[in-house]
Design an enzyme around this catalytic site. Structure first.
Site, PDB file in Angstrom:
ATOM      1  CG  ASN A 177      -3.737  -4.559   3.176  1.00 22.02           C
ATOM      2  OD1 ASN A 177      -3.185  -4.503   2.089  1.00 22.02           O
ATOM      3  ND2 ASN A 177      -3.074  -4.480   4.313  1.00 22.02           N
TER       4      ASN A 177
ATOM      5  NE  ARG B 212      -2.036  -1.435   3.473  1.00 24.55           N
ATOM      6  CZ  ARG B 212      -2.365  -1.148   4.722  1.00 24.55           C
ATOM      7  NH1 ARG B 212      -3.529  -0.597   4.995  1.00 24.55           N
ATOM      8  NH2 ARG B 212      -1.553  -1.422   5.714  1.00 24.55           N
TER       9      ARG B 212
END
Length: 83
Positions: free
Chosen positions: A29, A11
């Protein structure tokens, strides 16, 4: 994205790459171990980001990158990690 994409700073890497390319959107996620991203910007930059997803950050092992065009996108400004 699927594969080894959680626990490898995917990320953070996505946000850095998106900002470098001038893209807006978000990355998060998922409970199933995948990562989902919404990216918006010029077609060429979006295409480059999709290509970058296949490599990912060091430690990642990307098995699949699925993409689809969003029918509508909320007003986005900048790039953020949502969870």
């Amino acid at each position: 994205m699927t594969g080894r994409v959680q626990g490898v700073c995917f990320r953070d890497w996505t946000r850095e790459e998106a900002e470098r390319l001038g893209l807006d959107g978000w990355v998060r996620n998922e409970n199933d171990g995948s990562v989902t991203a919404l990216i918006a910007g010029p077609d060429g930059a979006v295409s480059r980001m999709l290509d970058h997803f296949w490599k990912g950050p060091p430690g990642a092992s990307v098995a699949d990158v699925a993409s689809e065009e969003a029918s509508s996108v909320e007003a986005l400004a900048g790039f953020r990690i949502t969870r």
